[in-house]
Scaffold this motif. Structure first.
Motif, PDB file in Angstrom:
ATOM      1  N   HIS A 109       0.279  -0.077   6.961  1.00 34.37           N
ATOM      2  CA  HIS A 109      -1.035  -0.710   7.099  1.00 34.37           C
ATOM      3  C   HIS A 109      -2.096   0.203   7.690  1.00 34.37           C
ATOM      4  N   SER A 110      -1.753   1.476   7.915  1.00 34.29           N
ATOM      5  CA  SER A 110      -2.728   2.401   8.484  1.00 34.29           C
ATOM      6  C   SER A 110      -2.358   3.828   8.094  1.00 34.29           C
ATOM      7  N   LEU A 111      -3.294   4.733   8.297  1.00 31.40           N
ATOM      8  CA  LEU A 111      -3.004   6.137   8.031  1.00 31.40           C
ATOM      9  C   LEU A 111      -1.975   6.682   9.016  1.00 31.40           C
ATOM     10  N   LYS A 112      -1.971   6.156  10.224  1.00 36.07           N
ATOM     11  CA  LYS A 112      -0.970   6.552  11.213  1.00 36.07           C
ATOM     12  C   LYS A 112       0.431   6.119  10.759  1.00 36.07           C
ATOM     13  N   LYS A 115       1.275   5.655   7.647  1.00 36.80           N
ATOM     14  CA  LYS A 115       1.577   6.492   6.493  1.00 36.80           C
ATOM     15  C   LYS A 115       2.165   7.824   6.951  1.00 36.80           C
ATOM     16  N   HIS A 156      -3.900   4.627   2.570  1.00 38.79           N
ATOM     17  CA  HIS A 156      -2.751   4.393   3.447  1.00 38.79           C
ATOM     18  C   HIS A 156      -1.484   3.945   2.736  1.00 38.79           C
TER      19      HIS A 156
END
Length: 98
Positions: free
Chosen positions: A16-19, A21, A49
């Motif tokens: 749900h976020s680039l972090k 990912k 993401h």
């Protein structure tokens, strides 16, 4: 001498976020590098993401060896439960190609 590359388009699962990912893609890239002694990196879709493009490159004296390594890398990506392998693109070059 032969050089081969594989670019894989991946759909990430519950991210749900680039972090999130980054937490999925980094271990995959590290495992490709460690297990198959290839150059590997995330090369595309960095701003999305749930999508990732991972590229792998290898060099060998025999084209069969290059193909075998790329096959193994593709299998590893296809078998990872946290991603879905959507497509791949391969290229094979010899030292005589211009």
């Amino acid at each position: 001498m032969f050089t081969g590359s594989l670019t894989a388009d991946l759909l990430l699962g519950d991210v749900h976020s680039l972090k999130g990912k980054r937490a999925v893609v980094r271990p995959i890239v590290a495992e490709l590098r460690r297990r198959y002694a290839v150059a590997a990196a995330e090369v595309g879709d960095q701003d999305l993401h749930r999508r990732a493009q991972v590229a792998v490159a290898t060099v060998a004296a025999d084209p069969t060896q290059v193909t075998d390594v790329l096959d193994a890398c593709e299998r590893l990506l296809a078998e990872r439960p946290e991603v879905t392998l959507l497509s791949t693109h391969r290229q094979l070059f010899s030292d005589t190609d211009c």
